[in-house]
Design a protein around this motif. Structure first.
Motif, PDB file in Angstrom:
ATOM      1  N   SER A   1      -0.640   5.428  -3.666  1.00 34.01           N
ATOM      2  CA  SER A   1       0.058   5.797  -2.434  1.00 34.01           C
ATOM      3  C   SER A   1       0.492   7.258  -2.465  1.00 34.01           C
ATOM      4  N   SER A   2       0.818   7.761  -1.304  1.00 35.40           N
ATOM      5  CA  SER A   2       1.271   9.141  -1.176  1.00 35.40           C
ATOM      6  C   SER A   2       2.666   9.294  -1.781  1.00 35.40           C
TER       7      SER A   2
ATOM      8  N   SER B   1       0.824  -1.205   0.000  1.00 39.19           N
ATOM      9  CA  SER B   1       0.000   0.000   0.000  1.00 39.19           C
ATOM     10  C   SER B   1       0.864   1.265   0.000  1.00 39.19           C
ATOM     11  N   LYS B   2       2.103   1.152   0.442  1.00 37.11           N
ATOM     12  CA  LYS B   2       3.007   2.303   0.454  1.00 37.11           C
ATOM     13  C   LYS B   2       3.665   2.544  -0.904  1.00 37.11           C
TER      14      LYS B   2
ATOM     15  N   HIS C   1       5.378  12.401  10.181  1.00 35.15           N
ATOM     16  CA  HIS C   1       4.631  11.390  10.943  1.00 35.15           C
ATOM     17  C   HIS C   1       4.561  11.710  12.428  1.00 35.15           C
TER      18      HIS C   1
ATOM     19  N   TRP D   1       6.072   8.573   0.248  1.00 35.70           N
ATOM     20  CA  TRP D   1       6.714   7.257   0.379  1.00 35.70           C
ATOM     21  C   TRP D   1       7.752   7.066  -0.708  1.00 35.70           C
TER      22      TRP D   1
ATOM     23  N   THR E   1      11.632   0.683   6.735  1.00 34.04           N
ATOM     24  CA  THR E   1      10.232   0.272   6.730  1.00 34.04           C
ATOM     25  C   THR E   1       9.934  -0.564   5.496  1.00 34.04           C
ATOM     26  N   PHE E   2      10.455  -0.151   4.345  1.00 30.25           N
ATOM     27  CA  PHE E   2      10.252  -0.923   3.116  1.00 30.25           C
ATOM     28  C   PHE E   2      10.887  -2.303   3.222  1.00 30.25           C
TER      29      PHE E   2
ATOM     30  N   CYS F   1       8.129  10.413   4.363  1.00 26.87           N
ATOM     31  CA  CYS F   1       6.892  10.310   5.153  1.00 26.87           C
ATOM     32  C   CYS F   1       7.117  10.418   6.661  1.00 26.87           C
TER      33      CYS F   1
ATOM     34  N   GLN G   1       8.744  -4.448   5.516  1.00 22.63           N
ATOM     35  CA  GLN G   1       7.416  -4.810   5.036  1.00 22.63           C
ATOM     36  C   GLN G   1       7.397  -5.454   3.654  1.00 22.63           C
TER      37      GLN G   1
ATOM     38  N   VAL H   1      12.419   5.317   6.438  1.00 24.57           N
ATOM     39  CA  VAL H   1      11.460   4.853   5.431  1.00 24.57           C
ATOM     40  C   VAL H   1      12.035   3.654   4.669  1.00 24.57           C
TER      41      VAL H   1
END
Length: 91
Positions: free
Chosen positions: A30-31, A24-25, A43, A34, A72-73, A39, A76, A69
């Motif tokens: 997505s925004s 979804s990122k 936050h 990202w 995070t990628f 992001c 995930q 970020v």
């Protein structure tokens, strides 16, 4: 102890949850933050209940937020695949 089927179903659900969050990122809707790795710079002030540490985290350098970020990628989009590997050392 739970059966192997139950353990695999838990791993499968966790895999889908993490991969779905990552997709979804990077998806089409997505925004842009990202893709620009920015992001987390906003936050800390936009979370529902910002804490005193939020101010300090918000004022960290941009390179730190880009690393956050990127991590995070990895967490995930890459690491969930290790949950499906049958070798215990990979999990």
């Amino acid at each position: 102890p739970p059966s192997r089927l139950v353990l695999w179903l838990i791993r499968w659900c966790a895999f889908r949850l993490l991969l779905g969050a990552g997709m979804s990122k990077v998806g089409r809707n997505s925004s842009a933050c990202w893709r620009q790795l920015t992001c987390t710079s906003t936050h800390y002030f936009t979370q529902p209940v910002p804490n005193p540490l939020s101010w300090r985290m918000h004022h960290l350098p941009d390179w730190f937020h880009q690393v956050e970020v990127a991590m995070t990628f990895v967490e995930q989009l890459v690491l969930p695949f290790l949950m499906l590997v049958p070798l215990r050392i990979c999990r």
